[in-house]
Design an enzyme around this catalytic site. Structure first.
Site, short mmCIF file in Angstrom:
data_model
loop_
_atom_site.label_atom_id
_atom_site.label_comp_id
_atom_site.label_asym_id
_atom_site.label_seq_id
_atom_site.Cartn_x
_atom_site.Cartn_y
_atom_site.Cartn_z
N HIS A 37 0.85 -1.18 0.00
CA HIS A 37 0.00 0.00 0.00
C HIS A 37 0.89 1.24 0.00
O HIS A 37 2.10 1.14 0.22
CB HIS A 37 -0.91 0.02 1.24
CG HIS A 37 -0.11 0.12 2.51
ND1 HIS A 37 0.45 -0.99 3.12
CD2 HIS A 37 0.26 1.19 3.24
CE1 HIS A 37 1.12 -0.60 4.18
NE2 HIS A 37 1.03 0.71 4.28
N HIS A 121 5.74 6.01 -0.92
CA HIS A 121 6.48 4.79 -1.24
C HIS A 121 5.62 3.58 -0.95
O HIS A 121 4.59 3.68 -0.27
CB HIS A 121 7.77 4.71 -0.42
CG HIS A 121 7.50 4.56 1.05
ND1 HIS A 121 7.16 5.62 1.87
CD2 HIS A 121 7.48 3.46 1.85
CE1 HIS A 121 6.96 5.19 3.09
NE2 HIS A 121 7.13 3.87 3.12
#
Length: 179
Positions: A37, A121
């Site tokens: 995620h 990220h």
């Protein structure tokens, strides 16, 4: 108290592409692809009132269109003491705007302000102490070429984290579609 965060889900085909980078790094605890995620706002352990107010704020968020997301390469966090291997996400203006909105919603719900700078990220692995900087640098230099990965985000998810040492498993508690 639930341990909560908001984020963007990674489509299964992008998760499969990222999973190809798993392995070959001593001291890495690899994240399962279903748990990949992009964290927008980590809240941590919150009480029920904060969780309810957060959900209300997320449901009332201003309408927005889909957001293009580009994963642009492998990197690590931690410098001389690497702690995570990641896929870097291009910080486009729509993504940065969404994250700023998540911060405002979290604060209105009663969460403390986030002190860390947002660096979008996807965490691929958590690194233990034995993952020294040289091993991480060698891994990154010898990894297969990272072709940019693109997808379109159409909703924010509210995730909870199970008791663990980090890296999942995560549960999607609710989703909040864009306009």
């Amino acid at each position: 108290m639930p341990r909560l965060f908001t984020g963007l889900e990674i489509p299964p085909e992008i998760g499969e592409a990222l999973a190809r980078f798993r392995g070959g790094l001593p001291g890495a605890r690899w994240i399962e692809p279903v748990d990949y995620h992009i964290t927008l706002r980590f809240l941590g352990d919150v009480d029920g009132a904060v969780a309810e107010d957060l959900c209300e704020g997320l449901a009332e968020a201003r309408p927005r269109g889909p957001i293009p997301i580009t994963l642009e390469g492998l990197s690590s966090f931690g410098g001389d003491k690497p702690r995570a291997l990641l896929a870097a996400v291009a910080p486009g203006p729509d993504l940065l705007d969404l994250q700023a909105e998540q911060e405002r919603i979290a604060r209105r719900a009663g969460a403390e302000p986030e002190r860390r700078k947002f660096t979008p990220h996807v965490t691929l692995a958590r690194l233990r102490r034995e993952a020294n900087p040289e091993a991480v640098a060698m891994y990154l230099s010898q990894a297969p070429i990272f072709e940019p990965l693109r997808f379109t985000a159409t909703r924010v998810a509210l995730f909870s984290a199970r008791e663990s040492t980090g890296g999942g498993p995560y549960v999607t508690e609710a989703v909040f579609p864009f306009a």
